[in-house]
Each structure stands twice: as structure tokens, then as C-alpha cells.
Design a protein around this motif. Structure first.
Motif, PDB file in Angstrom:
ATOM      1  N   GLU A  11       0.803  -1.220   0.000  1.00  0.00           N
ATOM      2  CA  GLU A  11       0.000   0.000   0.000  1.00  0.00           C
ATOM      3  C   GLU A  11       0.838   1.273   0.000  1.00  0.00           C
ATOM      4  O   GLU A  11       0.300   2.372  -0.202  1.00  0.00           O
ATOM      5  CB  GLU A  11      -0.964   0.010   1.191  1.00  0.00           C
ATOM      6  N   LYS A  12       2.141   1.143   0.206  1.00  0.00           N
ATOM      7  CA  LYS A  12       3.017   2.315   0.214  1.00  0.00           C
ATOM      8  C   LYS A  12       3.592   2.643  -1.165  1.00  0.00           C
ATOM      9  O   LYS A  12       4.298   3.648  -1.318  1.00  0.00           O
ATOM     10  CB  LYS A  12       4.163   2.113   1.211  1.00  0.00           C
ATOM     11  N   THR A  14       3.237   3.629  -5.263  1.00  0.00           N
ATOM     12  CA  THR A  14       2.370   4.329  -6.208  1.00  0.00           C
ATOM     13  C   THR A  14       2.057   3.383  -7.367  1.00  0.00           C
ATOM     14  O   THR A  14       2.693   2.333  -7.521  1.00  0.00           O
ATOM     15  CB  THR A  14       3.060   5.590  -6.756  1.00  0.00           C
ATOM     16  N   TRP A  15       1.117   3.802  -8.236  1.00  0.00           N
ATOM     17  CA  TRP A  15       0.797   2.888  -9.332  1.00  0.00           C
ATOM     18  C   TRP A  15       1.953   2.678 -10.295  1.00  0.00           C
ATOM     19  O   TRP A  15       2.148   1.539 -10.771  1.00  0.00           O
ATOM     20  CB  TRP A  15      -0.499   3.302 -10.031  1.00  0.00           C
ATOM     21  N   PRO A  16       2.766   3.709 -10.622  1.00  0.00           N
ATOM     22  CA  PRO A  16       3.931   3.395 -11.469  1.00  0.00           C
ATOM     23  C   PRO A  16       4.910   2.438 -10.774  1.00  0.00           C
ATOM     24  O   PRO A  16       5.544   1.606 -11.433  1.00  0.00           O
ATOM     25  CB  PRO A  16       4.573   4.757 -11.719  1.00  0.00           C
ATOM     26  N   GLU A  17       5.020   2.556  -9.450  1.00  0.00           N
ATOM     27  CA  GLU A  17       5.925   1.667  -8.711  1.00  0.00           C
ATOM     28  C   GLU A  17       5.381   0.241  -8.667  1.00  0.00           C
ATOM     29  O   GLU A  17       6.164  -0.719  -8.573  1.00  0.00           O
ATOM     30  CB  GLU A  17       6.158   2.216  -7.308  1.00  0.00           C
ATOM     31  N   ILE A  18       4.055   0.083  -8.717  1.00  0.00           N
ATOM     32  CA  ILE A  18       3.484  -1.257  -8.828  1.00  0.00           C
ATOM     33  C   ILE A  18       3.944  -1.911 -10.126  1.00  0.00           C
ATOM     34  O   ILE A  18       4.294  -3.100 -10.165  1.00  0.00           O
ATOM     35  CB  ILE A  18       1.947  -1.215  -8.748  1.00  0.00           C
ATOM     36  N   PRO A  63      13.225  -7.490   0.907  1.00  0.00           N
ATOM     37  CA  PRO A  63      12.264  -6.558   0.310  1.00  0.00           C
ATOM     38  C   PRO A  63      12.256  -6.582  -1.219  1.00  0.00           C
ATOM     39  O   PRO A  63      11.247  -6.239  -1.840  1.00  0.00           O
ATOM     40  CB  PRO A  63      12.713  -5.191   0.839  1.00  0.00           C
ATOM     41  N   GLU A  64      13.352  -6.996  -1.812  1.00  0.00           N
ATOM     42  CA  GLU A  64      13.431  -7.019  -3.273  1.00  0.00           C
ATOM     43  C   GLU A  64      12.611  -8.155  -3.886  1.00  0.00           C
ATOM     44  O   GLU A  64      12.375  -8.182  -5.098  1.00  0.00           O
ATOM     45  CB  GLU A  64      14.891  -7.149  -3.715  1.00  0.00           C
ATOM     46  N   LYS A  65      12.125  -9.068  -3.047  1.00  0.00           N
ATOM     47  CA  LYS A  65      11.403 -10.237  -3.562  1.00  0.00           C
ATOM     48  C   LYS A  65       9.933 -10.281  -3.176  1.00  0.00           C
ATOM     49  O   LYS A  65       9.198 -11.138  -3.691  1.00  0.00           O
ATOM     50  CB  LYS A  65      12.072 -11.525  -3.051  1.00  0.00           C
ATOM     51  N   VAL A  66       9.489  -9.394  -2.298  1.00  0.00           N
ATOM     52  CA  VAL A  66       8.171  -9.594  -1.709  1.00  0.00           C
ATOM     53  C   VAL A  66       7.419  -8.291  -1.530  1.00  0.00           C
ATOM     54  O   VAL A  66       8.018  -7.226  -1.324  1.00  0.00           O
ATOM     55  CB  VAL A  66       8.316 -10.331  -0.352  1.00  0.00           C
ATOM     56  N   LEU A  67       6.096  -8.385  -1.626  1.00  0.00           N
ATOM     57  CA  LEU A  67       5.183  -7.312  -1.245  1.00  0.00           C
ATOM     58  C   LEU A  67       4.162  -7.882  -0.276  1.00  0.00           C
ATOM     59  O   LEU A  67       3.557  -8.925  -0.550  1.00  0.00           O
ATOM     60  CB  LEU A  67       4.461  -6.727  -2.460  1.00  0.00           C
ATOM     61  N   VAL A  68       3.949  -7.185   0.827  1.00  0.00           N
ATOM     62  CA  VAL A  68       2.978  -7.609   1.830  1.00  0.00           C
ATOM     63  C   VAL A  68       1.756  -6.711   1.744  1.00  0.00           C
ATOM     64  O   VAL A  68       1.866  -5.487   1.883  1.00  0.00           O
ATOM     65  CB  VAL A  68       3.574  -7.551   3.251  1.00  0.00           C
ATOM     66  N   LEU A  69       0.602  -7.314   1.509  1.00  0.00           N
ATOM     67  CA  LEU A  69      -0.634  -6.547   1.428  1.00  0.00           C
ATOM     68  C   LEU A  69      -1.201  -6.276   2.812  1.00  0.00           C
ATOM     69  O   LEU A  69      -0.855  -6.967   3.783  1.00  0.00           O
ATOM     70  CB  LEU A  69      -1.670  -7.289   0.578  1.00  0.00           C
ATOM     71  N   PRO A  70      -2.097  -5.286   2.936  1.00  0.00           N
ATOM     72  CA  PRO A  70      -2.808  -5.098   4.203  1.00  0.00           C
ATOM     73  C   PRO A  70      -3.573  -6.365   4.568  1.00  0.00           C
ATOM     74  O   PRO A  70      -4.055  -7.096   3.694  1.00  0.00           O
ATOM     75  CB  PRO A  70      -3.760  -3.934   3.907  1.00  0.00           C
TER      76      PRO A  70
END
Length: 291
Positions: A11-12, A14-18, A63-70
Motif C-alpha cells: 500500500e506504500k 504508487t501505481w507506477p511503482e506497482i 524486500p526485493e522479492k516480496v510485497l505484503v498486502l494489508p
């Protein structure tokens, strides 16, 4: 280095960063829990805190391998409604909610998704969601219960656990209480910690018994109030913050190892065995394979 490579909180971005995160092939972790009673000594957010903090621990490590959602905060808890504070989410609503998250992630380009569960009664529902995610999208989704991560190293639990099996680590017992003590000890009501008996476990039937690490082959799961006086199912008095630290570090280590393996694992390829190619979609709308 891009922000997407260093930020593990979905959630931190932005859409371009997604878009950058998709290009990195990041694995998405969706913590799933419940707002549910955990006896007189633990707050209602145990099943939120445990998977979320373990997922964050992995995010901090790789952090380079994962995204944690809410966290998905409301799970299936209908059987616990005799205990005030518990919030039930209808099982179909819950499954559709999580499946919508999985499908949204797949639509945006994430192809590896982990449902990290923190609530035992979510398991059959999330198992079906993970299966449907694999069948109904081009992503792979998998269910992981945080407590099962402690079984990867076969020596960990035998050396860690002091409570009886079955029953000592069932609900708000030795395991959950220890981890919560480590994560947020100020909110543990230490003067209220007492062991809790699962009445049908006391029958010592080979068919009906329960623990986080197993259940009898014919166990009736009815109203929690019918087999527990306090809502505690297990030996909470054996819990310590030091035990919780050990659990946290082991779960984070094993999940990080799994994320790295899952991220680079080749996707299973579907192969149609029909002699004549199907001419209509599957019953749930998946298009036939191209001939």
C-alpha cells in the motif's frame, strides 16, 4: 535502486511503482486473519498480529522479492459467536473477498501469491480460494498457515514445545500466547493467563481430538462454548516472550526461504488430454486451451 525494490508494503507504492514491482517478479503475501476472542488474557487481534508481523519480517529480510498486502481482517468465526467481541464473516463472503484480491493481483501482473493464514477456521476456505486462484487466473496462489512453518525444520517443534499433544497448542495456548507476548507484551493481560481445557480432548477418543498440529479423523467442530469455558484451548501458562521470539524468527526464516524458492519456481503447465479439444469454457468460465 527503485522504490519498488526496497519497499515491501504494497500500500506504500504508487501505481507506477506497482509496475516496477511486477517487473521485479515480486511475490505477494496476503495476511488473512480474524477478529476473534482469545480468552481473558489476549486481545481480539491475535489472528491479525501473528501473520502480519511474520509477513513484515520477511519483507524486511528480502524486500526485493516480496510485497505484503494489508491484512484481511475478518474471517470465518461463526462457531465462536457465543464469546463477545468476535466478528463473523460469512464463509462465502470471505472466500469471494480473498479471491477478488487474488484476481486483482493477477490482473495487474503478479503471478506468485501467498495467502498467509493466521486463523485455524479459515483453512478450508482459503484452501479453496488458493485452488481457485490457480485455476481461474494465470497466477499461482498458495495457502500457508504460519504455524505450519514451524514444522519445516523437524527438530524445531519437538525442542520448543512443552505443552501436551494434543491440545496444548490449539487456541490462545502455549504457541499463540508466546508469540503475542513477543510481539505486543504490553497488551497481554498477564494476571488473567490460565490454561484452558478442550472438554472433548479429555475423553481421549482416538477419533475426536484437536490441536493446531493435528485433529482426529472424525472430530465434530461445533460451538466453541460447548467444549471450552474460557475460550482458551491449551496451556497458556507455559508461554513466554522468549519462546515467542524463537517462534517469530523461525517462521520468518522459513517463509523467506519459501518465498525465494516459490518466486523462481517454473509455473506448472496445463496440458489438455481431450482427444477432441473442448469447444466451450470450463463450468467456471476458464477458456479452453488453444488447439
Amino acid at each position: 535502486m527503485s522504490r519498488a525494490a526496497t519497499e515491501y508494503r504494497y500500500e506504500k507504492l504508487t501505481w507506477p511503482e506497482i509496475n516496477d514491482a511486477v517487473d521485479l517478479g515480486k511475490v505477494c503475501i496476503v495476511p488473512c486473519g480474524a477478529v476473534e476472542q482469545h480468552g481473558p488474557h489476549l486481545p481480539l487481534d491475535v489472528d491479525l498480529m501473528c501473520p502480519t508481523h511474520i509477513a513484515w519480517g520477511v519483507g524486511k529480510a528480502i524486500p526485493e522479492k516480496v510485497l505484503v498486502l494489508p491484512v484481511v481482517a475478518y474471517g470465518y468465526t461463526g462457531h465462536v459467536m457465543d464469546f463477545p467481541g468476535t466478528i463473523n464473516n460469512d464463509f462465502e463472503h470471505f472466500m469471494h473477498h480473498v479471491l477478488d484480491i487474488v484476481k486483482s493481483l493477477a490482473y495487474h501482473g503478479f503471478k506468485k501469491i501467498i495467502l498467509l493464514n493466521g486463523h485455524g477456521s479459515n483453512m478450508p476456505n482459503l484452501d479453496l480460494v488458493a485452488r481457485r486462484g490457480c485455476l481461474e487466473t494465470d497466477a499461482e496462489s498458495v495457502l500457508v498457515a504460519w504455524w505450519r512453518l514451524l514444522e519445516v525444520d523437524k527438530t524445531f517443534m519437538p525442542n520448543w514445545r512443552e505443552s501436551k499433544f494434543p491440545g496444548g497448542c490449539a487456541h490462545a495456548g502455549e504457541l499463540e500466547t508466546s508469540l503475542y507476548m513477543y510481539l505486543d507484551d504490553d497488551n497481554v493481560r498477564h494476571d488473567q493467563i490460565q490454561n484452558g481445557l478442550i472438554s472433548f480432548n479429555a475423553d481421549e477418543s482416538p477419533f475426536q481430538w484437536v490441536d493446531l498440529y493435528g485433529a482426529g479423523p472424525a472430530t465434530v467442530i461445533s460451538w466453541t462454548s460447548s467444549y471450552s469455558e474460557s475460550g482458551v484451548l491449551g496451556e497458556a501458562e507455559l508461554a513466554t516472550a522468549e519462546k515467542g521470539r524463537q517462534v517469530y524468527e523461525e517462521a520468518v526464516k522459513q517463509l523467506a526461504t519459501y518465498v525465494s524458492w516459490f518466486k523462481d519456481r517454473p509455473k506448472d503447465e496445463r496440458r489438455d488430454r481431450h482427444r477432441q479439444p473442448p469447444t466451450i469454457p470450463t463450468p467456471w468460465g476458464q477458456t479452453p486451451l488453444e488447439s
